[in-house]
Design a protein around this motif. Sequence first.
Motif, PDB file in Angstrom:
ATOM      1  N   ASP A   8       0.799  -1.332  -0.292  1.00 44.06           N
ATOM      2  CA  ASP A   8      -0.305  -0.332   0.090  1.00 44.06           C
ATOM      3  C   ASP A   8       0.829   1.463   0.015  1.00 44.06           C
ATOM      4  O   ASP A   8       1.749   1.469   0.518  1.00 44.06           O
ATOM      5  CB  ASP A   8      -0.647  -0.279   1.140  1.00 44.06           C
ATOM      6  N   SER A   9       0.773   2.070  -1.215  1.00 44.05           N
ATOM      7  CA  SER A   9       1.846   2.723  -0.702  1.00 44.05           C
ATOM      8  C   SER A   9       1.404   4.495   0.152  1.00 44.05           C
ATOM      9  O   SER A   9       2.390   4.938   0.299  1.00 44.05           O
ATOM     10  CB  SER A   9       0.932   4.226  -2.384  1.00 44.05           C
ATOM     11  N   ASP A  10       0.536   4.258   0.846  1.00 48.56           N
ATOM     12  CA  ASP A  10       0.157   5.401   2.154  1.00 48.56           C
ATOM     13  C   ASP A  10       1.194   4.132   3.687  1.00 48.56           C
ATOM     14  O   ASP A  10       0.663   4.777   4.379  1.00 48.56           O
ATOM     15  CB  ASP A  10      -0.598   5.161   2.679  1.00 48.56           C
ATOM     16  N   LYS A  11       1.585   3.102   3.082  1.00 45.41           N
ATOM     17  CA  LYS A  11       2.356   2.123   4.378  1.00 45.41           C
ATOM     18  C   LYS A  11       3.351   1.545   4.219  1.00 45.41           C
ATOM     19  O   LYS A  11       3.937   2.238   2.786  1.00 45.41           O
ATOM     20  CB  LYS A  11       1.367   1.215   4.858  1.00 45.41           C
ATOM     21  N   PRO A  12       4.739   1.377   4.769  1.00 45.89           N
ATOM     22  CA  PRO A  12       5.741   0.391   4.890  1.00 45.89           C
ATOM     23  C   PRO A  12       5.517  -0.021   3.611  1.00 45.89           C
ATOM     24  O   PRO A  12       4.954  -1.337   4.123  1.00 45.89           O
ATOM     25  CB  PRO A  12       6.685   1.425   6.571  1.00 45.89           C
ATOM     26  N   LEU A  13       6.842  -0.951   3.939  1.00 47.46           N
ATOM     27  CA  LEU A  13       6.979  -1.765   3.575  1.00 47.46           C
ATOM     28  C   LEU A  13       6.684  -3.206   4.248  1.00 47.46           C
ATOM     29  O   LEU A  13       6.699  -2.696   5.335  1.00 47.46           O
ATOM     30  CB  LEU A  13       8.389  -3.130   2.394  1.00 47.46           C
ATOM     31  N   LYS A  14       6.177  -4.492   4.474  1.00 44.73           N
ATOM     32  CA  LYS A  14       6.063  -5.474   5.951  1.00 44.73           C
ATOM     33  C   LYS A  14       6.862  -6.248   5.164  1.00 44.73           C
ATOM     34  O   LYS A  14       6.892  -7.199   4.044  1.00 44.73           O
ATOM     35  CB  LYS A  14       4.913  -5.853   6.016  1.00 44.73           C
ATOM     36  N   GLN A  15       7.787  -6.951   6.451  1.00 46.40           N
ATOM     37  CA  GLN A  15       8.790  -8.498   6.159  1.00 46.40           C
ATOM     38  C   GLN A  15       7.170  -9.270   5.691  1.00 46.40           C
ATOM     39  O   GLN A  15       6.413  -9.625   5.859  1.00 46.40           O
ATOM     40  CB  GLN A  15       9.098  -8.399   7.348  1.00 46.40           C
ATOM     41  N   GLY A  16       7.766 -10.311   4.783  1.00 44.12           N
ATOM     42  CA  GLY A  16       6.948 -11.553   4.118  1.00 44.12           C
ATOM     43  C   GLY A  16       6.336 -10.860   2.663  1.00 44.12           C
ATOM     44  O   GLY A  16       5.834 -11.878   2.089  1.00 44.12           O
ATOM     45  N   MET A  17       6.737  -9.897   2.618  1.00 47.48           N
ATOM     46  CA  MET A  17       6.358  -9.555   0.973  1.00 47.48           C
ATOM     47  C   MET A  17       6.975  -9.764  -0.422  1.00 47.48           C
ATOM     48  O   MET A  17       7.854 -10.014  -0.232  1.00 47.48           O
ATOM     49  CB  MET A  17       5.764  -7.933   1.102  1.00 47.48           C
ATOM     50  N   ARG A  18       6.273 -10.291  -0.891  1.00 53.36           N
ATOM     51  CA  ARG A  18       6.779 -10.856  -2.400  1.00 53.36           C
ATOM     52  C   ARG A  18       7.250  -9.797  -3.375  1.00 53.36           C
ATOM     53  O   ARG A  18       6.749  -9.224  -3.884  1.00 53.36           O
ATOM     54  CB  ARG A  18       6.022 -11.657  -2.864  1.00 53.36           C
ATOM     55  N   VAL A  19       8.616  -9.892  -3.811  1.00 44.87           N
ATOM     56  CA  VAL A  19       9.326  -8.622  -4.725  1.00 44.87           C
ATOM     57  C   VAL A  19       9.459  -9.196  -6.017  1.00 44.87           C
ATOM     58  O   VAL A  19      10.322  -9.843  -5.575  1.00 44.87           O
ATOM     59  CB  VAL A  19       9.933  -7.397  -3.562  1.00 44.87           C
ATOM     60  N   ALA A  20       8.447  -8.672  -6.833  1.00 42.81           N
ATOM     61  CA  ALA A  20       9.202  -8.772  -8.268  1.00 42.81           C
ATOM     62  C   ALA A  20      10.311  -7.914  -8.615  1.00 42.81           C
ATOM     63  O   ALA A  20      10.204  -7.129  -8.579  1.00 42.81           O
ATOM     64  CB  ALA A  20       8.880  -9.451  -8.801  1.00 42.81           C
ATOM     65  N   PHE A  21      11.787  -8.250  -9.315  1.00 45.15           N
ATOM     66  CA  PHE A  21      12.549  -6.999 -10.762  1.00 45.15           C
ATOM     67  C   PHE A  21      12.226  -7.399 -12.013  1.00 45.15           C
ATOM     68  O   PHE A  21      11.755  -8.455 -12.100  1.00 45.15           O
ATOM     69  CB  PHE A  21      13.696  -7.273  -9.879  1.00 45.15           C
ATOM     70  N   SER A  22      12.300  -6.306 -12.458  1.00 47.12           N
ATOM     71  CA  SER A  22      12.232  -6.420 -13.939  1.00 47.12           C
ATOM     72  C   SER A  22      12.746  -5.401 -14.665  1.00 47.12           C
ATOM     73  O   SER A  22      12.509  -4.350 -13.872  1.00 47.12           O
ATOM     74  CB  SER A  22      10.411  -5.826 -14.656  1.00 47.12           C
ATOM     75  N   GLY A  23      13.535  -5.788 -15.908  1.00 48.46           N
ATOM     76  CA  GLY A  23      14.562  -4.684 -16.197  1.00 48.46           C
ATOM     77  C   GLY A  23      15.401  -4.671 -16.005  1.00 48.46           C
ATOM     78  O   GLY A  23      16.260  -5.030 -14.656  1.00 48.46           O
ATOM     79  N   ASP A  24      15.787  -3.108 -16.729  1.00 53.76           N
ATOM     80  CA  ASP A  24      17.451  -3.147 -16.090  1.00 53.76           C
ATOM     81  C   ASP A  24      17.441  -2.450 -14.486  1.00 53.76           C
ATOM     82  O   ASP A  24      16.979  -1.012 -14.552  1.00 53.76           O
ATOM     83  CB  ASP A  24      18.239  -2.245 -17.097  1.00 53.76           C
ATOM     84  N   THR A  25      18.654  -2.409 -13.680  1.00 57.96           N
ATOM     85  CA  THR A  25      18.526  -1.425 -12.958  1.00 57.96           C
ATOM     86  C   THR A  25      19.747  -0.944 -12.170  1.00 57.96           C
ATOM     87  O   THR A  25      20.457  -1.068 -12.869  1.00 57.96           O
ATOM     88  CB  THR A  25      18.206  -2.280 -11.903  1.00 57.96           C
ATOM     89  N   SER A  26      19.830   0.084 -11.921  1.00 60.32           N
ATOM     90  CA  SER A  26      21.366   1.108 -11.582  1.00 60.32           C
ATOM     91  C   SER A  26      21.757   0.224 -10.944  1.00 60.32           C
ATOM     92  O   SER A  26      23.660   0.499 -10.683  1.00 60.32           O
ATOM     93  CB  SER A  26      21.288   1.956 -11.611  1.00 60.32           C
ATOM     94  N   VAL A  27      21.874  -0.571 -10.001  1.00 60.85           N
ATOM     95  CA  VAL A  27      22.355  -0.923  -8.565  1.00 60.85           C
ATOM     96  C   VAL A  27      22.544  -2.682  -9.355  1.00 60.85           C
ATOM     97  O   VAL A  27      21.140  -2.654  -9.500  1.00 60.85           O
ATOM     98  CB  VAL A  27      21.645  -1.032  -7.378  1.00 60.85           C
ATOM     99  N   ASP A  28      23.187  -3.719  -9.255  1.00 64.67           N
ATOM    100  CA  ASP A  28      23.564  -4.630  -9.321  1.00 64.67           C
ATOM    101  C   ASP A  28      22.106  -5.175  -8.919  1.00 64.67           C
ATOM    102  O   ASP A  28      21.963  -5.264  -8.112  1.00 64.67           O
ATOM    103  CB  ASP A  28      24.609  -5.465  -9.175  1.00 64.67           C
ATOM    104  N   ARG A  29      21.825  -6.092 -10.117  1.00 62.01           N
ATOM    105  CA  ARG A  29      20.387  -7.064  -9.426  1.00 62.01           C
ATOM    106  C   ARG A  29      20.604  -7.612  -8.593  1.00 62.01           C
ATOM    107  O   ARG A  29      19.871  -8.162  -7.590  1.00 62.01           O
ATOM    108  CB  ARG A  29      19.310  -7.569 -10.800  1.00 62.01           C
ATOM    109  N   GLU A  30      21.238  -8.894  -8.261  1.00 57.86           N
ATOM    110  CA  GLU A  30      21.782  -9.490  -7.338  1.00 57.86           C
ATOM    111  C   GLU A  30      22.067  -8.546  -5.359  1.00 57.86           C
ATOM    112  O   GLU A  30      21.572  -9.021  -5.162  1.00 57.86           O
ATOM    113  CB  GLU A  30      23.420 -10.143  -7.594  1.00 57.86           C
ATOM    114  N   LEU A  31      22.538  -7.582  -5.892  1.00 54.27           N
ATOM    115  CA  LEU A  31      23.150  -6.763  -4.919  1.00 54.27           C
ATOM    116  C   LEU A  31      20.975  -5.914  -4.310  1.00 54.27           C
ATOM    117  O   LEU A  31      21.061  -6.277  -2.739  1.00 54.27           O
ATOM    118  CB  LEU A  31      24.036  -5.388  -5.499  1.00 54.27           C
TER     119      LEU A  31
END
Length: 333
Positions: A246-269
Amino acid sequence: MLEDLTTAASPASWPAAYPQGYAVVDVETTGLARDDRIISAAVYRLDARGEVEDHWYTMVNPERDPGPVWIHGLTSEMLEGAPLFQDVAEEFAARLDGRVLVAHNAVFDWSMIAREYARAEREAPVRQRLCTIALSKELGLPLPNHKLESLAAHFGVVQQRAHHALDDARVLAEAFRPSLRAAARDGVRLPLLECRPLKEWSDSAAAPRIGRQSTGSYASGGYPSGSWRPSRKRPACPHPNPGRYDSDKPLKQGMRVAFSGDTSVDRELLEDRAIEAGLHVATSVSRLTSLLVTNDPDSSTSKVVKAKQFGTPVIDEAAFGQLLRDVEPASEG
């Protein structure tokens, strides 16, 4: 010298917990991938209140194709006679030692520096970093975007040679000083993050030597890749999935996060940082995915398409980096 646009904090009001010195750093690189190399580096050493003590600059021979010359302007011919990273590692370390590393998108500069030291079988003497993007957000600066040029313009700093490490470091040092003083004046907690060195670097194939063109495409990431492993293992996420972000709340442990596309930070980091914070890094997007992180939300990758279909929240890398600073503990049981 830039006129200070903020009211300096008095000696009595300067926060005692603030660091005693800073190393404002900029590195130019052959690209953004894990096997890319530093080709130039600059350090402005600042005292506890942001005043410049000295500065240092070097080019570095990356022993491979220099990458996007049209951005950094450093050709193979210019770099061929430059020192190797291991030849400047000691001097570089001396300028970082005992100081907080300050950079614009600091996790990128730190990850590039950490990888170079891992290759040289050494460890950079940096324990904390401060990102000026994060600091500008803490201060609530009215910037149109998070580019260095926007931060510089806000404080009246004139850029002379964009994407030249020495000038970028100068510009950042001059913009950081009034930012630091504004933070001290208002009692703002500096957004300091831990720097973890990388270890056990190994190159899986010899990269193109400098002076020879790579047969792969820079844009498509066609260079031979190396690999790095952090010194710790990645445990499975022990927390239950609390649902969508929820954009009005912080992230919470256990949330499933996926990544897509190029990142400025190394993906594994980036994935390591998420796992350390207690998040579950997912390799695909489903109805159970809490959040998709991408710098190109208009792309047609399968993850972005599925996120739109499922109504999965999407944020960019910079926003995700800020959210990682304050992840809410899981609701166990």
